[in-house]
Design an enzyme around this catalytic site. Structure first.
Site, mmCIF file in Angstrom:
data_model
loop_
_atom_site.group_PDB
_atom_site.id
_atom_site.type_symbol
_atom_site.label_atom_id
_atom_site.label_comp_id
_atom_site.label_asym_id
_atom_site.label_seq_id
_atom_site.Cartn_x
_atom_site.Cartn_y
_atom_site.Cartn_z
ATOM 1 N N ALA A 198 0.835 -1.196 0.000
ATOM 2 C CA ALA A 198 0.000 0.000 0.000
ATOM 3 C C ALA A 198 0.869 1.244 0.000
ATOM 4 O O ALA A 198 2.082 1.177 0.247
ATOM 5 C CB ALA A 198 -0.925 0.001 1.223
ATOM 6 N N GLY B 167 -1.191 -5.302 0.311
ATOM 7 C CA GLY B 167 -2.339 -5.248 -0.574
ATOM 8 C C GLY B 167 -2.102 -5.951 -1.891
ATOM 9 O O GLY B 167 -3.052 -6.422 -2.531
ATOM 10 N N GLU C 279 -2.858 -9.538 -1.248
ATOM 11 C CA GLU C 279 -4.313 -9.635 -1.115
ATOM 12 C C GLU C 279 -4.992 -9.557 -2.477
ATOM 13 O O GLU C 279 -5.965 -10.276 -2.738
ATOM 14 C CB GLU C 279 -4.825 -8.529 -0.197
ATOM 15 C CG GLU C 279 -4.380 -8.701 1.252
ATOM 16 C CD GLU C 279 -4.794 -7.547 2.130
ATOM 17 O OE1 GLU C 279 -5.665 -7.749 2.988
ATOM 18 O OE2 GLU C 279 -4.249 -6.432 1.953
ATOM 19 N N GLU D 55 2.056 -6.235 7.242
ATOM 20 C CA GLU D 55 1.317 -5.181 7.943
ATOM 21 C C GLU D 55 1.676 -5.068 9.417
ATOM 22 O O GLU D 55 1.674 -3.965 9.989
ATOM 23 C CB GLU D 55 -0.194 -5.417 7.786
ATOM 24 C CG GLU D 55 -0.741 -5.095 6.399
ATOM 25 C CD GLU D 55 -0.626 -6.246 5.432
ATOM 26 O OE1 GLU D 55 -1.137 -6.138 4.309
ATOM 27 O OE2 GLU D 55 0.012 -7.287 5.792
#
Length: 263
Positions: free
Chosen positions: A70, A115, A118, A138
């Site tokens: 991210a 991300g 993901e 994270e």
């Protein structure tokens, strides 16, 4: 005409019906920000609506990263309320990919972190280049994955290993990702997109209606609000009433290739 985006590049092969969506923020290693998430939503909506699109390949620009995570500068400004809304929006967009009736393959061409991991997991299939790396870092930032990572990682590789990777934030190389079941195939970087096109082309040679229903049935197995076996029975019945079923069985009996229409 294909829609134009600031952070995405779209290419459509009209012969095969394969739409390639390339995340194009090379100076940021294709990191996700709110604007890019929204553009992915719009691109997926276009793909679902366009009759000329039959399947999707999602990849990153360059040879270093699929999506390296991210946008940390954007994350640093979050508070509790905005953070929850951001996670809900990302989950909505990634579920849109997962629930797409048109097959979506992630061509993972390097780092798929946070991300990016993901996003790859939301796709139906994942093909990794030999230099690919997967991870959910994270916890290093005092965060957890927010776009479905805690759920899909456990579904794909099992609870114990998922917990280990989520809590240690260890990265996984492509060969280990293959062993764990996180990816379907590993190929040299130069062969990544041709391989994905060949794999998707094989899928697109089957009955489109059946492919979409297979995706729906498998997703139902992981949805606590749905009954997977009943979903399968219901959709099997729908297949039996379809033109594709009549064409497929007739073509088999006549020993000829089937000409499916998706009806």
């Amino acid at each position: 005409m294909l829609p134009l985006f600031h952070n995405l590049l779209l290419q459509l092969d009209s012969a095969s019906g394969i739409l390639r969506i390339t995340l194009n923020r090379p100076t940021k290693l294709n990191a996700l920000n709110a604007a890019t998430i929204e553009e992915i939503r719009q691109a997926m909506q276009y793909a679902l609506d366009a009759q000329t699109v039959r399947g999707i390949i999602l990849t990153g620009s360059g040879d270093k990263a699929f999506v390296a995570g991210a946008d940390i500068a954007e994350l640093a400004e979050l508070n509790e309320i905005v953070g929850r809304r951001m996670a809900e929006k990302g989950q909505e967009v990634f579920c849109m990919i997962e629930e797409s009736s048109k097959p979506v393959i992630a061509a993972v061409n390097g780092f798929a972190l946070g991300g990016g991991c993901e996003l790859a997991m939301a796709c139906h299939l994942r093909v990794a280049s030999e230099n690919a790396r997967f991870g959910q870092p994270e916890a290093n930032l005092g965060l957890i994955p927010g776009y479905g990572g805690t759920q899909r990682l456990a579904q794909l590789i099992g609870k114990g290993k998922a917990l280990e990777l989520l809590m240690t934030t260890d990265q996984v190389k492509a060969d280990e990702a293959l062993r764990l079941g996180l990816v379907n195939h590993v190929v040299p970087l130069a062969e990544l997109l041709p391989f994905c096109e060949q794999l998707l082309g094989k899928i697109l040679s089957k009955a489109p209606l059946a492919i979409g229903m297979i995706i729906d049935c498998v997703n139902a197995a992981y949805d606590q609000e749905r009954h997977g076996y009943q979903t399968e029975a219901n959709l099997f019945g729908r297949c039996c009433g379809s033109a594709d079923f009549r064409e497929g069985t007739q073509a088999f009996l006549e020993k000829r290739p089937a000409a499916f229409t998706g009806q």
